[in-house]
Design a protein around this motif. Structure first.
Motif, mmCIF file in Angstrom:
data_model
loop_
_atom_site.group_PDB
_atom_site.id
_atom_site.type_symbol
_atom_site.label_atom_id
_atom_site.label_comp_id
_atom_site.label_asym_id
_atom_site.label_seq_id
_atom_site.Cartn_x
_atom_site.Cartn_y
_atom_site.Cartn_z
ATOM 1 N N GLN A 1 3.248 21.838 4.300
ATOM 2 C CA GLN A 1 3.293 20.498 4.878
ATOM 3 C C GLN A 1 2.143 19.666 4.352
ATOM 4 O O GLN A 1 1.042 20.160 4.135
ATOM 5 N N VAL A 2 2.430 18.387 4.154
ATOM 6 C CA VAL A 2 1.416 17.425 3.729
ATOM 7 C C VAL A 2 1.439 16.271 4.713
ATOM 8 O O VAL A 2 2.506 15.757 5.060
ATOM 9 N N GLN A 3 0.274 15.865 5.162
ATOM 10 C CA GLN A 3 0.154 14.709 6.036
ATOM 11 C C GLN A 3 -0.432 13.559 5.222
ATOM 12 O O GLN A 3 -1.360 13.762 4.417
ATOM 13 N N LEU A 4 0.091 12.374 5.459
ATOM 14 C CA LEU A 4 -0.325 11.190 4.707
ATOM 15 C C LEU A 4 -0.704 10.083 5.682
ATOM 16 O O LEU A 4 0.059 9.779 6.598
ATOM 17 N N VAL A 5 -1.865 9.492 5.467
ATOM 18 C CA VAL A 5 -2.336 8.408 6.323
ATOM 19 C C VAL A 5 -2.720 7.227 5.440
ATOM 20 O O VAL A 5 -3.603 7.341 4.587
ATOM 21 N N GLU A 6 -2.062 6.105 5.689
ATOM 22 C CA GLU A 6 -2.318 4.907 4.904
ATOM 23 C C GLU A 6 -3.317 3.991 5.603
ATOM 24 O O GLU A 6 -3.435 4.017 6.829
ATOM 25 N N SER A 7 -3.959 3.164 4.797
ATOM 26 C CA SER A 7 -4.843 2.135 5.335
ATOM 27 C C SER A 7 -4.918 0.996 4.325
ATOM 28 O O SER A 7 -4.544 1.155 3.164
ATOM 29 N N GLY A 8 -5.416 -0.141 4.797
ATOM 30 C CA GLY A 8 -5.649 -1.258 3.892
ATOM 31 C C GLY A 8 -4.705 -2.431 4.045
ATOM 32 O O GLY A 8 -4.947 -3.494 3.473
ATOM 33 N N GLY A 9 -3.643 -2.267 4.812
ATOM 34 C CA GLY A 9 -2.725 -3.376 5.000
ATOM 35 C C GLY A 9 -3.391 -4.517 5.748
ATOM 36 O O GLY A 9 -4.274 -4.315 6.575
ATOM 37 N N ALA A 10 -2.960 -5.749 5.427
ATOM 38 C CA ALA A 10 -3.557 -6.918 6.053
ATOM 39 C C ALA A 10 -2.670 -8.127 5.813
ATOM 40 O O ALA A 10 -1.664 -8.045 5.103
ATOM 41 N N SER A 11 -3.067 -9.237 6.400
ATOM 42 C CA SER A 11 -2.405 -10.521 6.153
ATOM 43 C C SER A 11 -3.264 -11.307 5.179
ATOM 44 O O SER A 11 -4.451 -11.518 5.437
ATOM 45 N N VAL A 12 -2.659 -11.751 4.088
ATOM 46 C CA VAL A 12 -3.392 -12.490 3.066
ATOM 47 C C VAL A 12 -2.563 -13.675 2.614
ATOM 48 O O VAL A 12 -1.374 -13.781 2.933
ATOM 49 N N GLN A 13 -3.191 -14.546 1.836
ATOM 50 C CA GLN A 13 -2.496 -15.702 1.295
ATOM 51 C C GLN A 13 -1.975 -15.397 -0.103
ATOM 52 O O GLN A 13 -2.489 -14.500 -0.784
ATOM 53 N N PRO A 14 -0.985 -16.115 -0.546
ATOM 54 C CA PRO A 14 -0.471 -15.906 -1.913
ATOM 55 C C PRO A 14 -1.582 -16.032 -2.945
ATOM 56 O O PRO A 14 -2.451 -16.901 -2.831
ATOM 57 N N GLY A 15 -1.543 -15.144 -3.912
ATOM 58 C CA GLY A 15 -2.542 -15.137 -4.962
ATOM 59 C C GLY A 15 -3.713 -14.226 -4.707
ATOM 60 O O GLY A 15 -4.473 -13.899 -5.635
ATOM 61 N N GLU A 16 -3.868 -13.778 -3.468
ATOM 62 C CA GLU A 16 -4.983 -12.894 -3.149
ATOM 63 C C GLU A 16 -4.651 -11.443 -3.498
ATOM 64 O O GLU A 16 -3.543 -11.125 -3.924
ATOM 65 N N SER A 17 -5.643 -10.586 -3.309
ATOM 66 C CA SER A 17 -5.500 -9.171 -3.647
ATOM 67 C C SER A 17 -5.725 -8.299 -2.425
ATOM 68 O O SER A 17 -6.395 -8.695 -1.478
ATOM 69 N N LEU A 18 -5.159 -7.103 -2.477
ATOM 70 C CA LEU A 18 -5.384 -6.083 -1.463
ATOM 71 C C LEU A 18 -5.409 -4.730 -2.142
ATOM 72 O O LEU A 18 -4.776 -4.547 -3.188
ATOM 73 N N ARG A 19 -6.093 -3.805 -1.510
ATOM 74 C CA ARG A 19 -6.116 -2.434 -2.004
ATOM 75 C C ARG A 19 -5.694 -1.516 -0.882
ATOM 76 O O ARG A 19 -6.342 -1.469 0.173
ATOM 77 N N LEU A 20 -4.604 -0.807 -1.098
ATOM 78 C CA LEU A 20 -4.116 0.163 -0.126
ATOM 79 C C LEU A 20 -4.625 1.554 -0.486
ATOM 80 O O LEU A 20 -4.741 1.894 -1.667
ATOM 81 N N ASN A 21 -4.872 2.326 0.544
ATOM 82 C CA ASN A 21 -5.347 3.693 0.353
ATOM 83 C C ASN A 21 -4.480 4.650 1.135
ATOM 84 O O ASN A 21 -4.040 4.324 2.249
ATOM 85 N N CYS A 22 -4.250 5.802 0.576
ATOM 86 C CA CYS A 22 -3.502 6.854 1.272
ATOM 87 C C CYS A 22 -4.276 8.157 1.142
ATOM 88 O O CYS A 22 -4.604 8.582 0.028
ATOM 89 N N GLN A 23 -4.575 8.748 2.279
ATOM 90 C CA GLN A 23 -5.298 10.023 2.321
ATOM 91 C C GLN A 23 -4.327 11.146 2.618
ATOM 92 O O GLN A 23 -3.624 11.100 3.637
#
Length: 121
Positions: free
Chosen positions: A1-23
């Motif tokens: 079994q593998v467990q996956l936990v995501e983080s980094g989601g957010a509300s942003v404006q067009p043209g901006e950047s985000l970085r998502l992470n999964c552990q």
């Protein structure tokens, strides 16, 4: 079994950047591929990007050149750098891992709970 936990989601404006992470945790030595999918209500989950242990990557046409997937096998993480975000990128982003184990070989797929990305003015 593998467990996956995501983080980094957010509300942003067009043209901006985000970085998502999964552990990842658990049987991480069995992982052969990790990636990100996204899903909108009432729609099928669609591939965003994947990365194999070899480092080879696959991107959806809609994100190629804007999104970049990377993996740290030592830390058991996979990241998705999202640049030049568009409103149509709004979705729940779900981390995925595929494992191989046993004789004969068997494949299993695991999913995280997802992290929400909203792109709007």
């Amino acid at each position: 079994q593998v467990q996956l936990v995501e983080s980094g989601g957010a509300s942003v404006q067009p043209g901006e950047s985000l970085r998502l992470n999964c552990q990842a945790s658990g049987s991480t030595s069995q992982i052969i591929k990790m990636g990100w999918y996204r899903q909108l209500p009432g729609k099928e989950r669609e591939l965003v990007a994947t990365i194999r242990n070899s480092g080879s990557t696959v991107y959806a046409e809609s994100v190629r050149g804007r999104f970049f997937i990377s993996r740290d096998r030592g830390e058991n993480t996979v990241n998705l750098q999202m640049n030049s975000l568009k409103p149509e990128d709004t979705a729940v982003y779900v981390c995925h891992a595929e494992t191989i184990y046993g004789t004969p070989e068997r494949h299993s797929r695991f999913w995280g709970q997802g992290t929400t990305v909203t792109v709007s003015l």
